[in-house]
Design an enzyme around this catalytic site. Sequence first.
Site: not given
Ligand code: GAL
Length: 671
Positions: A103, A141-142, A303, A311
């Site tokens: 992404r 996003n971020e 979040e 990952w």
């Molecule tokens: C954040 C991100 C999310 C997801 C998450 C995983 O940085 O905004 O989409 O990737 O980490 O922990």
Amino acid sequence: MYIGVDYYPEQWPKERWNTDLELMQQLGINVIRIGEFAWGLIEPEEGTFDFSLFDEALDLMYEHGFDVVLGTPTATPPAWLIEKYPDVLPVDKYGRKIGFGARRHYTVNSEVYQCLSKKIVQKMGEHYGHHPAVIGWQTDNEYGHEQSDRSYGEYDKQAFHTWLQKKYGTLDELNERWGTIFWSQTYTKWCQIPVPTVVYQEHNPSLLLDFDRFCADAYTRYNKLQVDTLRESISDRQFITHNFVYTGLAIDQLDMAKDLDFISFDNYPVWGGLAEPITPAAIARQHDLCRGTKDGKNYWVMEELSGAQGWSQIGYLPRPGHLKLWTYQAISRGAEAIVYFRWRAARYGTEQFCHGILDHDGKPGRKYAEVKDVIASLAPFADKWITSKVQADVAFYHDPENDWAWQIQPQSDQFNYINECLRFYAPAHDLNVQTDMIRGHEDFSTYKVIIVPIYFLTKKHVNDRLKDYVKRGGTVIFTYRTGVKNEDNVVTDLTLPGDVADMAGISIRDYESLREQKRSSIRGISAPLLTHTSPVHVWCDYIEADSAEVLAVYEDEWFSDKAAITKNSYGNGHVYYIGCGVEHDFLKRLYIDIFNNTGIAVHETPSNIEVIRRETSSHSYLTVLNHGVNQGYDVELPDQGQPWKDIETGKIYDRNVHVPRLGCLVCVRDK
Ligand code: GAL
């Protein structure tokens, strides 16, 4: 108060949606964030828009009584877009195109990408701008995360040149300010100026810093494009926010925040292969940064981690209790909404091991029960609690440009910007002193002490304001390597610490980078440091005290006559200079003295305990958190003139309270 989950309806069979929404209802949440990676679904081919899946999902969420935050999906340009417009892909500093497959694979400087983004955002705004369930928007996003903050391709280069022309007007001005006479770098055409791709060794630091500023501005402009596009069609009652991270990216959160209604933050105290969560002070500092991003305004945690995250690598599993602890910490420091990441762990894709409230099997278990408990605990008092404010006596100066300048020239292999900021933040956190993060434009007079850590890249207007503040009776603490650079990232021709030498009452002519495990040590020679010693790391400024008093000296056979820490009277106030990477306990001793002298209440607790105070005109709130996983503590409560009442149990505490491991409680009392 909003408490919710990040949900991806597109990742689950429709037959499951009802079950999910019912489980969410039983959990007690009231908001759901969706959509931020769903471009391919909404626009399956260029110009064809299909909202059917999200229409259905949103209607169902509305029927279940949920409010929804909708993400614009521009962090994931779909496969067709990259096939058709491969030039939107970013280029790294080695000249390699970043491929499709994860992404954030776009450069904000591609006009094609700007147009395509505007189109999808416009269509979404028109379609959902008045949907009764949608209360607001998250752009992208971020921004900048995963090293997507800097791109070095042809479009970036052209945009960089335009940006430089606007900033400097003439090449003569740029050549002069960058000092391009050095190594035959004088530019005679704008097009000769490189983006900082790989060279033998290193680029001109002035160019590098301007490139970072340019990258940050490019993202701010790109975000504004989305914001302006949304505002054309969405209802006034819908907000626009963005979920930031604060990890030294070439992103200027404060600047971007001007276009947002409020900011959001993604709180991951542990991620990827980390064996342990980051320290309580490190988490707290990020929350203070969030609060400082929009002049003290509350923010959302868009979040909030709910399970182990990673990952290809997964580290520490948050222990039962962490979820509540980190939620209470966030709210205590300024979050007014908490959205847990994520509702359920995905079965496929890169994030298979980003665990959620539900795991892969979709069955409510321990984490579901924990969130339920958090929501039930907060329900009786959260709405009032989030209207209270942190009233900080101490401010930390934070400027991302200083961070970038350090990244360009860390000068010691032991230097890490965040760690060094934490070196000077952690003792204040340990003493449970409330802290704000400031950029330099704020009203300084509300603070008793301003700490200006590792102020390498100085700004004249900030220096002038600091001088004025001290003259009027304020206290400033500078640390090593202050005053070295001007805003062009050029070294000062004044004796260090440059423009602030007069207020610090010192001169620095020798300094040393402490590499690898090399350390020096210092010894206190006057109260409160008398007879105390500390190893020092990273850097030594060997200080000559002019008008300043010497508080500590180096234990070094060559430089034993040089000061390590000084204190100067300036106008009605004081300026401290800490010339080296002092260890925590020594610094804490110094801070206690400074805080006592400036009328700041310190509250010493075991190091795992964090105490945060918030105020309304009628009430004081006190949060007591135990970050320790091994033991409970009897914690003495601060300011014992009046008893504190436990807001959840109603118990009255006169002096002490027992806080079990990973325990947290909120107390209240009338004013
Ligand atoms: C954040 C991100 C999310 C997801 C998450 C995983 O940085 O905004 O989409 O990737 O980490 O922990």
